[in-house]
Design a protein around this motif. Structure first.
Motif, PDB file in Angstrom:
ATOM      1  N   LEU A 170     -12.695   0.305  -5.922  1.00 34.22           N
ATOM      2  CA  LEU A 170     -13.594   0.740  -4.887  1.00 34.22           C
ATOM      3  C   LEU A 170     -13.053   1.964  -4.213  1.00 34.22           C
ATOM      4  N   MET A 171     -11.792   1.959  -3.858  1.00 32.75           N
ATOM      5  CA  MET A 171     -11.471   3.173  -3.264  1.00 32.75           C
ATOM      6  C   MET A 171     -11.415   4.407  -4.286  1.00 32.75           C
ATOM      7  N   HIS A 172     -11.476   4.473  -5.499  1.00 33.82           N
ATOM      8  CA  HIS A 172     -11.653   5.514  -6.132  1.00 33.82           C
ATOM      9  C   HIS A 172     -13.142   6.210  -6.158  1.00 33.82           C
ATOM     10  N   LYS A 173     -13.957   5.100  -5.552  1.00 32.25           N
ATOM     11  CA  LYS A 173     -15.299   5.870  -5.395  1.00 32.25           C
ATOM     12  C   LYS A 173     -15.692   6.221  -4.257  1.00 32.25           C
ATOM     13  N   LEU A 174     -14.720   6.250  -3.189  1.00 30.34           N
ATOM     14  CA  LEU A 174     -14.903   6.779  -1.750  1.00 30.34           C
ATOM     15  C   LEU A 174     -15.157   8.596  -1.935  1.00 30.34           C
ATOM     16  N   LEU A 175     -15.921   8.929  -1.088  1.00 31.21           N
ATOM     17  CA  LEU A 175     -16.004  10.156  -0.794  1.00 31.21           C
ATOM     18  C   LEU A 175     -15.422  10.739   0.598  1.00 31.21           C
ATOM     19  N   SER A 176     -15.219   9.841   1.408  1.00 30.54           N
ATOM     20  CA  SER A 176     -15.091   9.907   2.973  1.00 30.54           C
ATOM     21  C   SER A 176     -13.421   9.910   3.261  1.00 30.54           C
ATOM     22  N   LEU A 177     -12.685   9.957   2.187  1.00 29.75           N
ATOM     23  CA  LEU A 177     -11.245   9.995   2.350  1.00 29.75           C
ATOM     24  C   LEU A 177     -10.689  11.489   2.290  1.00 29.75           C
ATOM     25  N   ARG A 178     -11.572  12.261   1.830  1.00 29.28           N
ATOM     26  CA  ARG A 178     -11.127  13.677   1.642  1.00 29.28           C
ATOM     27  C   ARG A 178     -10.464  14.059   3.200  1.00 29.28           C
ATOM     28  N   GLY A 179      -9.197  14.710   2.984  1.00 26.57           N
ATOM     29  CA  GLY A 179      -8.695  15.141   4.219  1.00 26.57           C
ATOM     30  C   GLY A 179      -7.854  14.158   5.254  1.00 26.57           C
ATOM     31  N   GLU A 180      -8.072  12.900   4.872  1.00 27.67           N
ATOM     32  CA  GLU A 180      -7.529  11.831   5.685  1.00 27.67           C
ATOM     33  C   GLU A 180      -5.961  11.280   5.091  1.00 27.67           C
ATOM     34  N   ARG A 181      -5.148  10.896   5.685  1.00 28.03           N
ATOM     35  CA  ARG A 181      -3.983  10.246   5.331  1.00 28.03           C
ATOM     36  C   ARG A 181      -3.834   8.860   5.623  1.00 28.03           C
ATOM     37  N   PRO A 182      -4.596   7.933   5.165  1.00 29.63           N
ATOM     38  CA  PRO A 182      -4.483   6.555   5.516  1.00 29.63           C
ATOM     39  C   PRO A 182      -3.184   6.078   4.978  1.00 29.63           C
ATOM     40  N   VAL A 183      -2.619   5.084   5.956  1.00 29.31           N
ATOM     41  CA  VAL A 183      -1.379   4.229   5.621  1.00 29.31           C
ATOM     42  C   VAL A 183      -1.502   2.849   5.765  1.00 29.31           C
ATOM     43  N   ILE A 184      -0.932   2.434   4.548  1.00 26.66           N
ATOM     44  CA  ILE A 184      -1.007   0.716   4.564  1.00 26.66           C
ATOM     45  C   ILE A 184       0.373   0.252   4.678  1.00 26.66           C
ATOM     46  N   VAL A 185       0.723  -0.510   5.717  1.00 25.93           N
ATOM     47  CA  VAL A 185       2.200  -0.981   6.220  1.00 25.93           C
ATOM     48  C   VAL A 185       2.497  -2.270   5.836  1.00 25.93           C
ATOM     49  N   LEU A 186       3.369  -2.569   4.972  1.00 30.59           N
ATOM     50  CA  LEU A 186       3.688  -4.058   4.508  1.00 30.59           C
ATOM     51  C   LEU A 186       5.198  -4.401   5.123  1.00 30.59           C
ATOM     52  N   ASP A 187       5.288  -5.369   5.727  1.00 33.69           N
ATOM     53  CA  ASP A 187       6.552  -5.550   6.417  1.00 33.69           C
ATOM     54  C   ASP A 187       6.909  -7.078   6.126  1.00 33.69           C
ATOM     55  N   GLY A 188       8.408  -7.251   5.762  1.00 31.91           N
ATOM     56  CA  GLY A 188       8.940  -8.549   5.507  1.00 31.91           C
ATOM     57  C   GLY A 188       8.778  -9.098   4.397  1.00 31.91           C
ATOM     58  N   LEU A 189       8.648  -8.245   3.181  1.00 37.80           N
ATOM     59  CA  LEU A 189       8.311  -8.860   2.043  1.00 37.80           C
ATOM     60  C   LEU A 189       9.296 -10.098   1.501  1.00 37.80           C
ATOM     61  N   ASP A 190      10.456  -9.961   2.128  1.00 38.04           N
ATOM     62  CA  ASP A 190      11.580 -10.958   1.728  1.00 38.04           C
ATOM     63  C   ASP A 190      11.132 -12.106   2.217  1.00 38.04           C
ATOM     64  N   GLU A 191      10.347 -12.342   3.315  1.00 40.91           N
ATOM     65  CA  GLU A 191       9.881 -13.496   3.839  1.00 40.91           C
ATOM     66  C   GLU A 191       8.796 -14.125   3.184  1.00 40.91           C
ATOM     67  N   CYS A 192       8.588 -13.875   1.977  1.00 41.89           N
ATOM     68  CA  CYS A 192       7.331 -14.406   1.226  1.00 41.89           C
ATOM     69  C   CYS A 192       7.866 -15.501   0.291  1.00 41.89           C
ATOM     70  N   GLY A 193       7.739 -16.592   0.905  1.00 42.73           N
ATOM     71  CA  GLY A 193       8.113 -17.919   0.113  1.00 42.73           C
ATOM     72  C   GLY A 193       9.130 -18.003  -0.973  1.00 42.73           C
ATOM     73  N   VAL A 194       8.967 -18.579  -2.008  1.00 46.78           N
ATOM     74  CA  VAL A 194      10.008 -18.938  -2.799  1.00 46.78           C
ATOM     75  C   VAL A 194      10.146 -17.718  -3.616  1.00 46.78           C
ATOM     76  N   GLN A 195      11.406 -17.804  -4.813  1.00 47.23           N
ATOM     77  CA  GLN A 195      11.468 -16.777  -5.681  1.00 47.23           C
ATOM     78  C   GLN A 195      10.478 -16.221  -6.443  1.00 47.23           C
ATOM     79  N   GLU A 196       9.477 -17.212  -6.975  1.00 51.41           N
ATOM     80  CA  GLU A 196       8.557 -16.756  -7.852  1.00 51.41           C
ATOM     81  C   GLU A 196       7.394 -16.054  -7.178  1.00 51.41           C
ATOM     82  N   ASP A 197       6.967 -16.596  -5.861  1.00 48.21           N
ATOM     83  CA  ASP A 197       5.972 -15.955  -4.987  1.00 48.21           C
ATOM     84  C   ASP A 197       6.639 -14.369  -4.627  1.00 48.21           C
ATOM     85  N   LEU A 198       7.839 -14.268  -4.621  1.00 46.07           N
ATOM     86  CA  LEU A 198       8.272 -12.937  -4.344  1.00 46.07           C
ATOM     87  C   LEU A 198       8.250 -11.760  -5.377  1.00 46.07           C
ATOM     88  N   GLU A 199       8.401 -12.503  -6.430  1.00 45.94           N
ATOM     89  CA  GLU A 199       8.135 -11.758  -7.688  1.00 45.94           C
ATOM     90  C   GLU A 199       6.690 -11.330  -7.826  1.00 45.94           C
TER      91      GLU A 199
END
Length: 298
Positions: free
Chosen positions: A81-110
């Motif tokens: 869907l993001m590739h269909k957007l026209l309104s992102l031109r000129g913007e610099r949106p940021v996605i922040v992901l924190d604490g990946l190492d806190e994600c459950g067991v080893q299989e979940d982290l992978e």
């Protein structure tokens, strides 16, 4: 203020997600709700995306097939869907992901790392900021992605450049001794401040103790100039610096606690303490004596 809060205040935070292994049952210790949470936040961030998402969810017959595949959810609900957007031109949106190492067991982290790399398929205008401890699965995933040509700038925040460390110590000295300097007829030069900061060996805790000591002794009649001359000594060796660091709490304890802590330090650094434990003893005794009898200054 956190990075996500700062970005949100600037209007650049498109979405954020953090994991917490201590909060199981609310979706923060797994990847189950990760794609849908990102999609909801992105819909709140961008009205055009919200409209596309609602339409796709309302008319699509493929949703049943996506329930068990978070990887397909990421592409179906977000990337495509993001590739269909026209309104992102000129913007610099940021996605922040924190604490990946806190994600459950080893299989979940992978599995999570695979989802994170799907975000690389977003339009180039997006930036993704990831914060985590360098768990083996995460480091391995980064290395594998780099081997395939993906550019991932990384910074180890535990590694502090010597210049930055010295600047921090110097600022502590200037701020901490500002009152003493204002009341003294002798004013330290830039070189005097540099020498004092250098003699603190890059350790904020030793810097704080030295500042408090100078403040106390100048109130008792010592001159600021004599304190600077006394404390601006050449840098310690690595062995002496280790002893100085661990000796900090010893100065605040009783004689019985001193022997207990010396024994603990000796177990951690047997080679270093073999020749240096007597220096810590001298340091403790010097705390009970007059300022001019200090045999091993902080």
């Amino acid at each position: 203020m956190s990075v996500a809060s700062a970005l949100n205040k600037q209007g650049h935070l498109a979405a954020s997600f953090f994991w917490d292994k201590n909060r199981k049952g609310v979706g923060l210790a797994s990847i189950e709700h990760f794609p849908s949470t990102l999609a909801r936040q992105l819909a709140l961030f961008n009205a055009e995306y919200e409209g596309l998402l609602v339409s796709k969810l309302r008319w699509s017959s493929a949703l049943k097939d996506l329930r068990d595949s978070t990887l397909e959810q990421m592409r179906f609900l977000i990337v495509d869907l993001m590739h269909k957007l026209l309104s992102l031109r000129g913007e610099r949106p940021v996605i922040v992901l924190d604490g990946l190492d806190e994600c459950g067991v080893q299989e979940d982290l992978e599995s999570l790392m695979k989802l994170v790399f799907v975000l690389d398929e977003l339009p180039a205008t997006f930036a993704v900021l990831v914060s985590c401890w360098p768990e083996s699965s995460i480091v391995s995933a980064w290395d594998g992605a780099r081997a395939q040509g993906l550019i991932i700038p990384c910074e180890d925040v535990d590694i502090v450049a010597e210049e930055e460390k010295f600047h921090t110590i110097r600022c502590m000295v200037e701020e901490g001794l500002r009152g003493c300097v204002n009341e003294s007829s002798w004013k330290p030069s830039k070189e005097d401040i540099d020498a004092f900061a250098t003699a603190c060996h890059g350790l904020p805790i030793i810097t704080s103790i030295r500042i408090r000591g100078v403040s106390a002794r100048t109130r008792r009649g010592e001159t600021l100039q004599s304190e600077f001359e006394y404390l601006s000594v050449p840098p310690l060796t690595s062995t002496q610096s280790t002893c100085a660091y661990f000796a900090v709490p010893i100065c605040l304890t009783c004689q019985e606690s001193l022997h207990i802590q010396l024994g603990s330090i000796a177990k951690l650094f047997p080679q270093s303490m073999q020749h240096s434990s007597h220096q810590v003893c001298f340091l403790y005794r010097s705390c009970q004596e007059s300022p001019r009898k200090r045999s091993w200054p902080y």
